[in-house]
Design an enzyme around this catalytic site. Structure first.
Site, PDB file in Angstrom:
ATOM      1  CG  HIS A 164      -0.531  -1.841  47.109  1.00  0.00           C
ATOM      2  ND1 HIS A 164      -0.711  -2.903  47.966  1.00  0.00           N
ATOM      3  CD2 HIS A 164       0.691  -2.041  46.517  1.00  0.00           C
ATOM      4  CE1 HIS A 164       0.344  -3.706  47.887  1.00  0.00           C
ATOM      5  NE2 HIS A 164       1.201  -3.205  47.012  1.00  0.00           N
ATOM      6  CG  HIS A 224      11.128 -37.746  40.322  1.00  0.00           C
ATOM      7  ND1 HIS A 224      10.133 -37.325  39.459  1.00  0.00           N
ATOM      8  CD2 HIS A 224      10.504 -38.143  41.459  1.00  0.00           C
ATOM      9  CE1 HIS A 224       8.955 -37.474  40.068  1.00  0.00           C
ATOM     10  NE2 HIS A 224       9.156 -37.956  41.274  1.00  0.00           N
ATOM     11  CG  HIS A 279       4.040  -0.958  49.874  1.00  0.00           C
ATOM     12  ND1 HIS A 279       5.420  -1.045  49.874  1.00  0.00           N
ATOM     13  CD2 HIS A 279       3.620  -1.564  48.731  1.00  0.00           C
ATOM     14  CE1 HIS A 279       5.811  -1.678  48.775  1.00  0.00           C
ATOM     15  NE2 HIS A 279       4.749  -2.001  48.066  1.00  0.00           N
ATOM     16  CD  GLU A 329       7.187 -30.821  48.234  1.00  0.00           C
ATOM     17  OE1 GLU A 329       6.281 -29.994  47.974  1.00  0.00           O
ATOM     18  OE2 GLU A 329       7.133 -32.011  47.882  1.00  0.00           O
TER      19      GLU A 329
HETATM   20  C1  LIG Z   1       5.589 -13.625  46.504  1.00  0.00           C
HETATM   21  C2  LIG Z   1       5.300 -12.199  46.160  1.00  0.00           C
HETATM   22  N1  LIG Z   1       4.759 -11.898  44.975  1.00  0.00           N
HETATM   23  C3  LIG Z   1       4.527 -10.621  44.622  1.00  0.00           C
HETATM   24  C4  LIG Z   1       4.851  -9.601  45.472  1.00  0.00           C
HETATM   25  C5  LIG Z   1       4.648  -8.160  45.054  1.00  0.00           C
HETATM   26  N2  LIG Z   1       3.515  -7.604  45.845  1.00  0.00           N
HETATM   27  C6  LIG Z   1       3.712  -6.863  46.931  1.00  0.00           C
HETATM   28  S1  LIG Z   1       2.303  -6.413  47.656  1.00  0.00           S
HETATM   29  C7  LIG Z   1       1.377  -7.177  46.482  1.00  0.00           C
HETATM   30  C8  LIG Z   1      -0.129  -7.148  46.536  1.00  0.00           C
HETATM   31  C9  LIG Z   1      -0.601  -7.526  47.865  1.00  0.00           C
HETATM   32  O1  LIG Z   1      -1.951  -7.307  47.988  1.00  0.00           O
HETATM   33  P1  LIG Z   1      -2.584  -7.284  49.435  1.00  0.00           P
HETATM   34  O2  LIG Z   1      -2.072  -8.388  50.235  1.00  0.00           O
HETATM   35  O3  LIG Z   1      -4.060  -7.198  49.271  1.00  0.00           O
HETATM   36  O4  LIG Z   1      -2.013  -5.972  50.080  1.00  0.00           O
HETATM   37  P2  LIG Z   1      -2.697  -4.559  50.151  1.00  0.00           P
HETATM   38  O5  LIG Z   1      -2.991  -4.136  48.738  1.00  0.00           O
HETATM   39  O6  LIG Z   1      -3.919  -4.716  50.957  1.00  0.00           O
HETATM   40  O7  LIG Z   1      -1.660  -3.705  50.790  1.00  0.00           O
HETATM   41  C10 LIG Z   1       2.189  -7.792  45.552  1.00  0.00           C
HETATM   42  C11 LIG Z   1       1.692  -8.542  44.372  1.00  0.00           C
HETATM   43  C12 LIG Z   1       5.431  -9.952  46.701  1.00  0.00           C
HETATM   44  N3  LIG Z   1       5.804  -9.047  47.598  1.00  0.00           N
HETATM   45  N4  LIG Z   1       5.612 -11.243  47.030  1.00  0.00           N
END
Ligand SMILES: Cc1ncc(C[n+]2csc(CCOP(=O)(O)OP(=O)(O)O)c2C)c(N)n1
Length: 645
Positions: free
Chosen positions: A258, A456, A27, A394
């Site tokens: 990204h 539960h 990334h 939680e």
């Molecule tokens: C809990 C979770 N869900 C989905 C992902 C997959 N994922 C990695 S980065 C991302 C998007 C993040 O967007 P942002 O925080 O705006 O990062 P940027 O595009 O600015 O690098 C996703 C959906 C993950 N790493 N963790």
């Protein structure tokens, strides 16, 4: 932005671009976008020591947006941490490289926590900040007084856990936490407007946070905001408007930067645009020297601030052992049925004065029996206590406990109902991966909770928790086993523990107290009804006394057995083959009883064994009726065993 700051930031940008390109995955966008902000942070604000990454009073830097891992690796390499070399960066995302796809916690490395599942880092940071306040209160500002910085993106802030953790941080008035929001309005699917229209400022302010807005590429604005943040009386978020993939002519500001390599052609254009005339992975000496000076300066500051490395006394639990033994001895003299959540409270009563232990519950203190009369509550702005009311949060509770465990040597435990372990799972998994001593008190651990019904009543939860590597799942049967399991959990420095406990009273299994911790073998023989036995019966928790009744009843009919209590599968699996063989292979018929999903048990009973449990959702009724409904009772089980023999 002054030229030097810009060039220092470009070192991060190009290491990130080049590493992602070489690995052919990763990334680049986030490190390119946030490089300016973290350059100012590390150069002018962060207190750290590359030569002693474990210095307790360091500022913590948490990369919650873990996909931008190259940003962190670049910073650690550039400032002179020995944990990360240029070779490691060239091996980004390769087998056994410390520069893993997402940051993985390594003690003493500068990687403070494992991140990647978005939002987790925010909750860890809240845990760091709570620990800092607790220790500052106990040891004084001269020894502990640091900030926790957390870099979070749009994704982190969309995740539910961020809402829980930020809300609690605001409530507790954690003024030592600074969130750097990479406000680039882009996530994977495209512009964040596809999915979110939160008013971030109002959101943070409603939680009790301060909120600043800056241009994340303007050195002066970054510096001014970070200066203000030092004096904030509340937790503070700095919204940094940035361009994802900053410097990339065709991909900057777009989702295409990204999560994939920019490509050789585009990288050439970035080099041109940012006037970076160096080869891949080449950091010119004068810039590397500037970065190393930043590391050295921070190191000198840290040495001045604190020479004493052993400022927090790592006491152990042995001083409580006499009292623990005495309580067990008193109990066996006066045996009576008790719920294991109650026996856990009796244990906690003894150890709650242990200074390292920080208790809590997600709004179920009275049901989980996690708060004893000795506990003192941690309140907004007042951290003299040792018990946290996490509220109905939680997931954040478990993420925060990870932060507390990682910060120093505080030992967090927190409670909820076993069914809601599903709300905790992502953080539990990370605790196990990071080898942290976090203790989960999960009560109401079966249909035995009765009338609250199937929503539960845990069915598949134990199996699912047991399948997590490096997590000990304990399900003790009575007071003696509860004490043993608690002790094992406290002594397991590198393994988190679940302790599953009953709501309902259970009959004692162990009639005598021996100084040996029988539960440490994971499973052991509790009783046998004859020398030559016909079958083996294994049980856990509330079903152990039912199993004992079955064993005794069948003995009156000339069918003999041994009863094995198995409070922890994982510890049993670690025993010698001989030990396991003696337990499991004495008879051809092995039977399991646990008021829970049965498939897990086949590995101990074999496909020829009998598994008494529940493979459907539970029922709403008085608990004894539910046991009867599922044929988990003396008559039914005894009959089926006889039929099988
Ligand atoms: C809990 C979770 N869900 C989905 C992902 C997959 N994922 C990695 S980065 C991302 C998007 C993040 O967007 P942002 O925080 O705006 O990062 P940027 O595009 O600015 O690098 C996703 C959906 C993950 N790493 N963790």
């Amino acid at each position: 932005m002054s030229k030097l700051y810009k060039e220092l930031a470009n070192c991060i940008r190009f290491l990130s671009i080049d590493a992602v390109q070489k690995a052919n995955s990763g990334h680049p966008g986030m490190p390119m976008g946030m490089a300016d902000v973290v350059t100012v942070l590390f150069k002018d604000f962060l207190n750290f020591n590359p030569n002693n990454p474990s210095w307790i009073n360091r500022d913590r830097f948490v990369l919650s947006a873990g996909h931008g891992s190259m940003l962190l690796y670049s910073l650690l390499y550039l400032t002179g941490y020995k944990s990360i070399s240029l070779k490691d960066i060239k091996n980004f995302r390769q087998l056994d490289s410390i520069c893993a796809g997402h940051p993985e916690y390594h003690p003493n490395s500068g990687i403070e926590t494992t991140t990647g599942p978005l939002g987790q880092g925010i909750s860890n940071a809240v845990g760091f900040a709570i620990s800092e306040e607790i220790l500052k209160n106990r040891m004084g500002k001269k020894k502990i007084n640091h900030k926790t910085y957390v870099l979070a993106g749009d994704g982190c802030l969309m995740e539910g856990i961020s809402h829980e953790a930020l809300s609690l941080a605001g409530h507790l008035k954690l003024k030592n936490i600074i969130l750097l929001f990479d406000n680039n309005s882009i996530s994977i699917d495209g512009p964040t407007s596809l999915a979110v229209s939160d008013n971030h400022e109002k959101r943070f302010k409603s939680y009790g946070w301060n909120y600043l807005k800056i241009n994340g590429h303007n050195h002066k604005e970054i510096s001014k905001a970070l200066n203000k943040a030092q004096k904030s009386k509340k937790p503070i978020a700095i919204s940094c408007k940035t361009t994802i993939g900053y410097g990339s002519p065709n991909k900057g500001g777009k989702a295409s930067s990204h999560g994939s390599p920019l490509g050789e052609d585009e990288i050439k254009l970035v080099r041109k645009k940012l006037c970076w005339n160096y080869k891949p992975f080449e950091i010119p000496n004068e810039l590397l020297n500037e970065w190393r000076k930043i590391g050295k300066k921070a190191e000198q500051k840290s040495n001045k601030k604190n020479k004493n490395k052993k400022i927090f006394n790592n006491s152990n639990f042995s001083s409580y052992k006499n009292l623990i033994e005495k309580t067990k001895n008193d109990y066996v003299k006066n045996l009576k049925p008790l719920a294991t959540r109650k026996t856990s409270e009796i244990f906690l009563d003894i150890v709650s004065k242990f200074p390292n232990l920080i208790g809590g519950s997600a709004d179920l203190a009275g049901s989980n029996n996690t708060k004893t009369k000795n506990h003192k509550i941690i309140k907004p702005g007042n951290f003299s206590g040792n018990y946290i009311h996490y509220g109905v949060r939680e997931h954040a509770m478990c993420g925060i406990m990870n932060g507390i465990a990682l910060h120093s040597n505080l030992v967090p435990y927190g409670g909820t109902f076993l069914i809601f372990s599903d709300y905790c799972k992502p953080s539990i998994r990370l605790a196990a991966m990071m080898k942290q001593r976090v203790i989960y008190i999960f009560t109401h651990d079966s249909i035995g909770l009765g009338e609250d019904g199937p929503t539960h009543q845990p069915i598949e939860q134990l199996t699912s928790l047991r399948s997590i590597p490096n997590l000990n799942v304990f399900r003790p049967s009575d007071l003696i086993e509860t004490f043993e399991c608690w002790q094992l959990a406290l002594e397991s420095k590198n393994t988190p523990s679940v302790i599953a406990l009953t709501r309902q009273g259970v009959n004692p299994i162990r009639m005598n107290n021996s100084s040996k911790n029988e539960s440490s073998a994971g499973a052991y023989e509790v009783l046998r009804t004859g020398d030559n036995i016909n079958f083996t019966i294994i049980a856990t928790g509330s079903e152990t006394s039912l199993a004992s009744d079955v064993s005794h009843k069948l003995a009156t009919e000339g069918i003999y057995s041994k009863l094995v209590s198995m409070p922890c599968h994982k510890l049993f699996d670690q025993q010698s083959e001989e030990y396991k063989n003696n337990i499991l292979n004495e008879t051809s018929l092995v039977v399991s009883i646990e008021a829970s999903e049965t498939s897990y048990w086949k590995k101990y009973t074999g496909s020829n064994g009998l598994n008494f449990g529940i493979d459907d959702f539970g029922k709403s009724a008085p608990y004894k009726e539910i046991y009867d409904h599922f044929e988990l009772n003396l008559e039914s089980i005894s009959k089926k065993i006889k039929e099988k023999l």
